[in-house]
Design a protein around this motif. Structure first.
Motif, PDB file in Angstrom:
ATOM      1  N   VAL A  88       5.196 115.980  37.515  1.00 48.87           N
ATOM      2  CA  VAL A  88       6.185 115.101  38.140  1.00 48.87           C
ATOM      3  C   VAL A  88       7.232 114.800  37.078  1.00 48.87           C
ATOM      4  CG1 VAL A  88       6.581 112.853  39.171  1.00 48.87           C
ATOM      5  CG2 VAL A  88       4.444 114.059  39.624  1.00 48.87           C
ATOM      6  N   SER A  89       8.485 115.164  37.344  1.00 48.71           N
ATOM      7  CA  SER A  89       9.515 114.839  36.364  1.00 48.71           C
ATOM      8  C   SER A  89      10.577 113.959  37.001  1.00 48.71           C
ATOM      9  CB  SER A  89      10.113 116.119  35.784  1.00 48.71           C
ATOM     10  OG  SER A  89      10.312 117.074  36.783  1.00 48.71           O
ATOM     11  N   ASP A  90      11.193 113.117  36.154  1.00 54.46           N
ATOM     12  CA  ASP A  90      12.211 112.196  36.655  1.00 54.46           C
ATOM     13  C   ASP A  90      13.440 112.258  35.757  1.00 54.46           C
ATOM     14  OD1 ASP A  90      12.046 110.356  34.408  1.00 54.46           O
ATOM     15  OD2 ASP A  90      10.126 109.694  35.235  1.00 54.46           O
ATOM     16  N   ARG A  91      14.418 111.441  36.082  1.00 51.76           N
ATOM     17  CA  ARG A  91      15.610 111.354  35.240  1.00 51.76           C
ATOM     18  C   ARG A  91      15.780 109.930  34.756  1.00 51.76           C
ATOM     19  NH1 ARG A  91      20.176 115.121  37.980  1.00 51.76           N
ATOM     20  NH2 ARG A  91      19.005 117.067  37.845  1.00 51.76           N
ATOM     21  N   GLY A  92      14.663 109.339  34.399  1.00 51.78           N
ATOM     22  CA  GLY A  92      14.670 107.926  34.030  1.00 51.78           C
ATOM     23  C   GLY A  92      14.901 107.668  32.562  1.00 51.78           C
ATOM     24  N   GLY A  93      15.424 108.646  31.857  1.00 51.53           N
ATOM     25  CA  GLY A  93      15.748 108.415  30.455  1.00 51.53           C
ATOM     26  C   GLY A  93      14.618 108.712  29.493  1.00 51.53           C
ATOM     27  N   GLY A  94      13.452 109.005  30.020  1.00 54.95           N
ATOM     28  CA  GLY A  94      12.358 109.418  29.144  1.00 54.95           C
ATOM     29  C   GLY A  94      11.592 108.252  28.544  1.00 54.95           C
ATOM     30  N   ILE A  95      10.643 108.627  27.692  1.00 52.92           N
ATOM     31  CA  ILE A  95       9.717 107.665  27.090  1.00 52.92           C
ATOM     32  C   ILE A  95       9.960 107.697  25.588  1.00 52.92           C
ATOM     33  CG2 ILE A  95       7.263 107.168  26.720  1.00 52.92           C
ATOM     34  CD1 ILE A  95       6.865 108.948  29.324  1.00 52.92           C
ATOM     35  N   PRO A  96       9.993 106.534  24.907  1.00 51.57           N
ATOM     36  CA  PRO A  96      10.134 106.578  23.443  1.00 51.57           C
ATOM     37  C   PRO A  96       9.049 107.467  22.848  1.00 51.57           C
ATOM     38  CG  PRO A  96      10.241 104.328  24.250  1.00 51.57           C
ATOM     39  CD  PRO A  96       9.890 105.183  25.421  1.00 51.57           C
ATOM     40  N   PRO A  97       9.411 108.377  21.947  1.00 55.93           N
ATOM     41  CA  PRO A  97       8.441 109.352  21.446  1.00 55.93           C
ATOM     42  C   PRO A  97       7.162 108.705  20.923  1.00 55.93           C
ATOM     43  CG  PRO A  97      10.628 109.892  20.677  1.00 55.93           C
ATOM     44  CD  PRO A  97      10.752 108.585  21.392  1.00 55.93           C
ATOM     45  N   GLY A  98       7.288 107.510  20.338  1.00 55.26           N
ATOM     46  CA  GLY A  98       6.090 106.856  19.805  1.00 55.26           C
ATOM     47  C   GLY A  98       5.131 106.399  20.889  1.00 55.26           C
ATOM     48  N   ASP A  99       5.644 106.303  22.111  1.00 54.80           N
ATOM     49  CA  ASP A  99       4.815 105.778  23.204  1.00 54.80           C
ATOM     50  C   ASP A  99       4.178 106.878  24.045  1.00 54.80           C
ATOM     51  OD1 ASP A  99       5.287 103.242  22.461  1.00 54.80           O
ATOM     52  OD2 ASP A  99       6.777 102.802  24.010  1.00 54.80           O
ATOM     53  N   TRP A 159      -0.771 114.504  30.382  1.00 53.51           N
ATOM     54  CA  TRP A 159       0.036 114.094  29.237  1.00 53.51           C
ATOM     55  C   TRP A 159       1.491 113.987  29.670  1.00 53.51           C
ATOM     56  CZ3 TRP A 159      -1.313 118.975  30.383  1.00 53.51           C
ATOM     57  CH2 TRP A 159      -0.374 119.990  30.221  1.00 53.51           C
ATOM     58  N   ALA A 160       2.278 113.354  28.772  1.00 47.73           N
ATOM     59  CA  ALA A 160       3.684 113.131  29.094  1.00 47.73           C
ATOM     60  C   ALA A 160       4.557 113.848  28.078  1.00 47.73           C
ATOM     61  CB  ALA A 160       3.982 111.641  29.076  1.00 47.73           C
ATOM     62  N   GLU A 161       5.706 114.298  28.555  1.00 47.69           N
ATOM     63  CA  GLU A 161       6.670 114.952  27.676  1.00 47.69           C
ATOM     64  C   GLU A 161       8.044 114.413  28.029  1.00 47.69           C
ATOM     65  OE1 GLU A 161       6.482 119.093  28.501  1.00 47.69           O
ATOM     66  OE2 GLU A 161       4.487 119.336  27.617  1.00 47.69           O
ATOM     67  N   ASN A 162       8.949 114.487  27.076  1.00 44.76           N
ATOM     68  CA  ASN A 162      10.328 114.160  27.409  1.00 44.76           C
ATOM     69  C   ASN A 162      11.083 115.449  27.668  1.00 44.76           C
ATOM     70  OD1 ASN A 162      10.529 111.329  27.358  1.00 44.76           O
ATOM     71  ND2 ASN A 162      10.305 111.371  25.132  1.00 44.76           N
ATOM     72  N   ILE A 163      11.778 115.475  28.800  1.00 48.69           N
ATOM     73  CA  ILE A 163      12.616 116.625  29.077  1.00 48.69           C
ATOM     74  C   ILE A 163      14.047 116.107  29.147  1.00 48.69           C
ATOM     75  CG2 ILE A 163      10.892 118.019  30.245  1.00 48.69           C
ATOM     76  CD1 ILE A 163      12.057 116.834  32.884  1.00 48.69           C
ATOM     77  N   GLY A 164      14.979 116.970  29.340  1.00 51.93           N
ATOM     78  CA  GLY A 164      16.376 116.531  29.344  1.00 51.93           C
ATOM     79  C   GLY A 164      16.610 115.355  30.275  1.00 51.93           C
ATOM     80  N   GLY A 165      16.850 114.190  29.711  1.00 50.63           N
ATOM     81  CA  GLY A 165      17.241 113.034  30.509  1.00 50.63           C
ATOM     82  C   GLY A 165      16.116 112.328  31.239  1.00 50.63           C
ATOM     83  N   GLY A 166      14.899 112.716  30.980  1.00 52.59           N
ATOM     84  CA  GLY A 166      13.823 112.044  31.704  1.00 52.59           C
ATOM     85  C   GLY A 166      12.457 112.394  31.147  1.00 52.59           C
ATOM     86  N   ALA A 167      11.454 111.943  31.884  1.00 48.51           N
ATOM     87  CA  ALA A 167      10.083 112.192  31.446  1.00 48.51           C
ATOM     88  C   ALA A 167       9.430 113.162  32.418  1.00 48.51           C
ATOM     89  CB  ALA A 167       9.295 110.892  31.413  1.00 48.51           C
ATOM     90  N   MET A 168       8.459 113.882  31.899  1.00 43.31           N
ATOM     91  CA  MET A 168       7.706 114.801  32.749  1.00 43.31           C
ATOM     92  C   MET A 168       6.229 114.537  32.493  1.00 43.31           C
ATOM     93  SD  MET A 168       7.853 118.900  32.674  1.00 43.31           S
ATOM     94  CE  MET A 168       7.513 119.889  34.102  1.00 43.31           C
ATOM     95  N   PHE A 169       5.535 114.207  33.548  1.00 47.42           N
ATOM     96  CA  PHE A 169       4.090 114.016  33.437  1.00 47.42           C
ATOM     97  C   PHE A 169       3.424 115.279  33.954  1.00 47.42           C
ATOM     98  CE2 PHE A 169       3.318 109.705  32.110  1.00 47.42           C
ATOM     99  CZ  PHE A 169       4.575 109.150  32.239  1.00 47.42           C
TER     100      PHE A 169
END
Lengths: 541, 211
Positions: free
Chosen positions: A474-485, A520-530
């Protein structure tokens, strides 16, 4: 007599020598003995013609016979030759056995005998032939043999004494290690049984007695089947055999649920480790058992609590979705009601168009099924049932979730796109829990995009995972997750949301881990991807 | 302008709901037209026909409130009856502010819906009729000469002929002639009737005479 004893000594002491050579040498010696009395004066002389004098070492003068040699003496010489051959052969055999003591023994005893026989025989022959004037004295020659034998025998005596001492020590240490073994067996917390090759119990410890409810003497000597539930037995036999044939210890963790049969007939869940033991003359299996009743109970309690929490989270999530769900149910209800009331009005007329009424009924039935389907899905999600793991198509999970959340997403102006790979192999899982995970991820994605400008978009994708299995993301365009989190967000009570309590993702994580998968979660362009992967069902490929 | 039977426009993304509503409306003697989305409706609907819209509030892409606004922007006075699966206060207030005549929760009972439709159509017809009348009055006003219009505004402010003559710098007789022409062109028999017509056409009275 000397020949007999030499042969006897060599044969038994060396544990070597050809039997026929020994018999042949003895036979010729006996023949020589007979001929000694039957022919001439003795075997040496056909006739003694006079007495000569011979001076020995030290000036002692002795009389020696002089005469015609006896032709039969050849038998004695053949006997001697056979004796030499026998001893040489036995010595070589002994030498070949290899260890230093045996070689020394072959060289010393065998060598001295051969030397002695050769010297004595040739000396005798020379005397008889008259070449040497000396008495036929055998003693000095055999003295060497006796010395060699004595030397060797004394070595043996010393070795025997040492061996006895060693035996005594090893008996003491054996007793000590037996004591230690017993102490260990008695004191370990595990129940221990020693089972012999015939399947009989030969040893138990107090823990085993407690586990099975039998006294020691009630178990020892009895077949181990006494301690195994009947329904296990058929499986047990094959297990036992296969274990004997292939003595790999059972793999822990994948161990089947095993039960021990208590004397009172109750079955006790146990964990078992088997250890084969091989002695010179018998094989044993050391069976170590742990009563896991309490652990099983704890596991069950933990699983129940996990289910409870995930159920509560489902209920909470469905509460948030209630509007969407109401819409999904109200649509068909609306269709049913307006169709039915239209039909009532049509029927109240004089000119009833039955075709129209028939069409209406078809629509009503369809709508009813549609509403029923929504309610079925809803009930499934709300149900507080046992987790049912069965092969399922991950795409059906996505479909079900989309049906329930569609309206909610619409109200939030979220554009949802799906990219479902068709004909994916089935995964094993609980449809409801997987729906819950997806629903949670989708709703998280929506909430993440609330504070962000731009069109909210959620993309759901299913495909084959890179490392085998199936992946759902599931990916969104919500700006992603801080890498530390990225890792922390799966821990309980960690949330990035204003009103979140931080349980959703941790529950999702627990569910996926329980399914043998990964989330797991990853940051993709402009959002997060679970991303979550699930293992394939055994039936798939 | 407007003529013929009024039409009930039904806009909903659910085909089954559309069929059911169409049948129900037909069974009650209404003519219904169905549309699967707001854009489809905006493109196809007959602007001159009186009637009303039954509009689903939640639709993908272009929802009911957006469509209500789009209709208002086009100057449409078609009354809108909203249907919703789950009415929340905020949306219903917004819908009513936007001129919705009704806000019904699905599933809606036939009588409730049909009553709403009837009232909406009546309202629409009244609105159309009023619009028509205004158009007629405006057409009459259009026939007035600039001078006559001037006299009209002064008449509306309740001045006497003498005062009007003074304001416009002419004699009372001329004003009398103009006044008769205005009354004739506007088809008003009394001054009170003239004032009512002018009000409906949105013609303002002349400011009171200074001094």
């Amino acid at each position: 007599m000397i020949v007999l004893s030499i042969i006897g000594f060599v044969h038994f002491y060396f544990e070597a020598g050809r039997r026929w050579l020994a018999y042949a040498a003895i036979a010729f010696r006996l023949l020589a003995l007979l001929l000694n009395f039957a022919t001439g004066v003795n075997l040496n002389f056909q006739d003694v013609t006079g007495l000569g004098r011979a001076t020995l070492w030290g000036g002692v003068v002795v009389a020696v016979p002089v005469g015609i040699p006896n032709a039969w003496q050849i038998f004695a010489q053949i006997g001697n030759l056979l004796l030499v051959v026998f001893v040489v052969d036995a010595s070589i055999t002994l030498w070949r056995r290899g260890d230093s003591v045996a070689r020394r023994r072959a060289l010393l005893v065998g060598g001295s005998i051969v030397l002695c026989v050769v010297v004595v025989a040739s000396f005798g022959a020379l005397i008889v032939a008259g070449a040497v004037h000396a008495p036929t004295i055998l003693t000095p020659g055999f003295l060497v043999v006796v010395l060699a034998m004595g030397y060797e025998l004394s070595w043996d005596v010393i070795a025997a004494a040492q061996l006895t001492a060693k035996l005594r020590t090893s008996e003491i240490s054996l007793r000590a290690s037996e004591e230690q073994f017993r102490a260990v067996v008695e004191s370990v917390p595990n129940a221990i049984l020693l089972v012999d090759g015939q399947g009989k119990v030969t040893l138990t410890n107090p823990q085993a007695q407690a586990l099975f409810g039998y006294a020691r003497e009630e178990m020892v000597g009895r077949p181990v089947e006494l301690l195994i539930p009947q329904w296990h037995l058929s499986a047990h036999e094959t297990y036992h055999q296969s274990y004997a044939a292939d003595a790999r210890p059972p793999v822990m963790g994948v161990a089947r649920e095993l039960y021990a049969l208590h004397k009172d007939g109750s079955e006790v869940p146990v964990e078992m480790v088997l250890k084969p033991m091989q002695t010179v003359d018998a094989s044993f299996v050391l069976v170590s058992l742990v009563d896991v009743t309490e652990r099983r109970q704890n596991e069950r309690t933990a699983a129940r609590q996990r289910d409870e929490i995930s159920h509560l989270s489902r209920v909470a999530m469905l509460g948030e979705l209630s509007g969407s769900i109401a819409h999904e149910i109200n649509q068909p209800l609306m269709g049913i009601l307006s169709n039915a009331q239209a039909a009532q009005r049509f029927l109240a007329r004089d000119d009833v168009n039955l075709d129209e009424v028939r069409e209406i009924l078809v629509d009503i039935v369809e709508d009813d099924k549609r509403a029923g389907e929504v309610i079925r899905r809803l009930r499934a999600l709300l149900k507080k049932g046992e987790v049912q793991n069965r092969p399922l198509d991950i795409n059906s999970v996505v479909d079900d979730v989309m049906r329930l959340a569609r309206n909610d997403l619409m109200n939030r102006d979220v554009a949802v796109s799906t990219e479902l790979t068709p004909d994916l192999p089935p995964v094993v899982g609980d449809q409801i829990q997987l729906q819950q995970v997806l629903l949670n991820l989708v709703m998280n994605a929506c909430e993440a995009m609330e504070a962000v400008s731009g069109t909210p978009q959620v993309h759901i994708r299913t495909r084959r995972a890179d490392g085998g299995g199936v992946e759902m993301s599931v990916s969104d365009r919500g700006g992603g997750i801080p890498p530390g989190d990225l890792e922390r967000i799966f821990e309980p009570f960690v949330t990035t949301k204003e009103h979140g309590i931080g349980l959703g993702l941790s529950i999702c994580h627990t569910i996926i881990i329980a399914h043998g998968g990964r989330l797991w979660a990853e940051n993709i362009g402009g959002g997060a991807m679970f991303r979550c992967t699930l293992p394939l069902s055994d039936h798939a490929e | 302008m407007t003529s013929g039977t009024p039409i009930v426009f039904v806009v909903d993304d659910d085909a089954s709901v559309l069929r059911g509503l169409k049948r129900l409306l037909r069974s009650a003697g209404f003519t219904a037209e169905t549309f699967a989305s707001a854009p489809e409706f905006l493109e196809r609907y007959d602007r001159d026909v009186a009637g009303c819209v039954i509009l689903d509030l939640t639709m993908p892409g272009f929802d009911g409130l957006q469509m209500q606004k789009a209709l208002a922007d086009r100057g449409s006075v078609l009354p809108i009856i909203f249907l919703t699966g789950h009415g929340d206060i905020a949306t219903s207030v917004q819908a009513m502010k936007g001129g919705a005549v009704d806000f019904l929760t699905k599933p809606v009972n036939d009588e409730e819906l049909l009553t709403a439709v009837r009232m909406a159509i009546q309202r629409c017809e009244a609105l159309y009729q009023a619009r028509e009348e205004i158009a007629i009055i405006r057409r009459r006003v259009a026939t007035l000469t600039p001078r006559e219009r001037e006299v009209l505004t002064h008449l509306l402010s309740g001045k006497l002929n003498k005062q009007i003559a003074a304001d416009l710098g002419t004699v009372e007789h001329t004003i009398k002639v103009h006044r008769a022409r205005v009354m004739q062109k506007m088809q008003a028999h009394t001054l009170a009737a003239l004032v009512r017509l002018a009000e409906r056409a949105g013609i303002d009275a002349a400011p009171p005479t200074e001094g």
